[in-house]
Design a protein around this motif. Structure first.
Motif, PDB file in Angstrom:
ATOM      1  N   TYR A  35     -10.236 -33.196  21.551  1.00  0.00           N
ATOM      2  CA  TYR A  35      -9.747 -34.221  22.456  1.00  0.00           C
ATOM      3  C   TYR A  35      -8.364 -34.688  21.993  1.00  0.00           C
ATOM      4  O   TYR A  35      -8.032 -34.644  20.809  1.00  0.00           O
ATOM      5  N   GLN A  37      -6.176 -38.269  22.221  1.00  0.00           N
ATOM      6  CA  GLN A  37      -6.258 -39.678  22.585  1.00  0.00           C
ATOM      7  C   GLN A  37      -4.884 -40.313  22.449  1.00  0.00           C
ATOM      8  O   GLN A  37      -4.349 -40.441  21.342  1.00  0.00           O
ATOM      9  N   GLY A  40      -3.983 -46.572  23.635  1.00  0.00           N
ATOM     10  CA  GLY A  40      -4.510 -47.396  24.704  1.00  0.00           C
ATOM     11  C   GLY A  40      -5.342 -46.651  25.730  1.00  0.00           C
ATOM     12  O   GLY A  40      -5.699 -47.211  26.766  1.00  0.00           O
ATOM     13  N   GLN A  41      -5.643 -45.401  25.450  1.00  0.00           N
ATOM     14  CA  GLN A  41      -6.439 -44.583  26.373  1.00  0.00           C
ATOM     15  C   GLN A  41      -7.695 -44.064  25.681  1.00  0.00           C
ATOM     16  O   GLN A  41      -7.821 -44.117  24.462  1.00  0.00           O
ATOM     17  N   GLY A  42      -8.612 -43.563  26.490  1.00  0.00           N
ATOM     18  CA  GLY A  42      -9.792 -42.930  25.932  1.00  0.00           C
ATOM     19  C   GLY A  42      -9.508 -41.473  25.604  1.00  0.00           C
ATOM     20  O   GLY A  42      -8.472 -40.920  26.011  1.00  0.00           O
ATOM     21  N   PRO A  43     -10.393 -40.843  24.862  1.00  0.00           N
ATOM     22  CA  PRO A  43     -10.214 -39.421  24.554  1.00  0.00           C
ATOM     23  C   PRO A  43     -10.211 -38.560  25.822  1.00  0.00           C
ATOM     24  O   PRO A  43     -11.000 -38.796  26.735  1.00  0.00           O
ATOM     25  N   LEU A  45     -10.432 -34.541  27.084  1.00  0.00           N
ATOM     26  CA  LEU A  45     -10.820 -33.218  26.601  1.00  0.00           C
ATOM     27  C   LEU A  45      -9.678 -32.211  26.740  1.00  0.00           C
ATOM     28  O   LEU A  45      -9.051 -32.101  27.799  1.00  0.00           O
ATOM     29  N   LEU A  91      -8.697 -35.582  18.215  1.00  0.00           N
ATOM     30  CA  LEU A  91     -10.067 -35.756  17.759  1.00  0.00           C
ATOM     31  C   LEU A  91     -10.861 -34.472  17.956  1.00  0.00           C
ATOM     32  O   LEU A  91     -10.767 -33.822  18.986  1.00  0.00           O
TER      33      LEU A  91
END
Lengths: 115, 113
Positions: A35, A37, A40-43, A45, A91
């Motif tokens: 991932y 990231q 300020g954002q989510g992971p 894919l 990640l």
């Protein structure tokens, strides 16, 4: 039991340079994810492996990103050449895979800064 | 196209009180919903999940509620503790034959002592 291991933890490079990240998943986990990231954002894919096979790489920028998972265990994600916009946390996660095995276990991430 | 939205970037709660974190989604085909917790310099860790066929799942101080008609879920933490201060990600899981997980942007929870 050891968790997901990633290295390096931090990397600073100049733009146009190559960089590689390494991940060792939890033993026995067939599914491995990379991932990205942004702050300020989510992971999000980049690529998912089932054993050695990349089964979802639709979000991987293939002009500069590549990944491999030889022998279906650890994996390497490479960027060549890096751009300023690639600065993010990368990640790696793993899971048992298959129906009902939706819980993912994440490594600590590699924080990349491209100057 | 944000399929999973967490509209509150941050939330501040007094220790001992209830924390309620909200999440909205757009795709009615999601099979599972999960909450992950993330401390600084660490990867997200799984907290609690709920199947799309249920409306509530409880684990200790953590309860997740799912309202499918509103396409909304929430995480309740009771009582909140300072150690709960972290970023919470809502995630939705879709079994398309490819098992895709989509994360929200996260909500940063501050629990004040």
């Amino acid at each position: 039991e050891a968790g997901v291991v990633q290295s390096p933890r931090y990397k600073i490079i100049e733009k146009k340079q190559p960089v590689a990240f390494w991940c060792n998943p939890i033993s026995g986990h067939n599914t491995l994810y990379w991932y990205r990231q942004n702050l300020g954002q989510g992971p999000e894919l980049l690529i998912r492996y089932e054993n050695e096979e990349a089964v979802d790489d639709s979000q991987l920028p293939k002009d500069r990103f590549s990944a491999e998972r030889l022998k279906g265990v650890d994996s390497t994600l490479k960027i060549q050449p890096a751009e300023l916009g690639d600065s993010a946390v990368y990640l790696c996660a793993s899971s048992l895979g298959g129906p009902g095995q939706e819980t993912q276990y994440f490594g600590p991430g590699t924080r990349l800064l491209v100057l | 196209d944000q399929q999973v939205k967490q509209n509150s970037p941050s939330l501040s709660v007094q220790e001992g009180r209830i924390s309620i974190l909200n999440c909205d989604y757009t795709n009615s085909m999601f099979d599972y919903f999960l909450w992950y917790k993330k401390y600084p310099a660490e990867g997200p860790t799984f907290l609690i999940s709920i199947s799309s066929i249920k409306d509530k799942n409880e684990d200790g101080r953590f309860t997740v509620f799912l309202n499918k008609s509103a396409k909304h879920l929430s995480l309740h933490i009771v009582p909140s503790q300072p150690g709960d201060s972290a970023v919470y990600f809502c995630a939705a899981y879709l079994d398309t034959g490819g098992f895709k997980t989509i994360f929200g942007a996260g909500t940063r929870l501050f629990v004040k002592a």
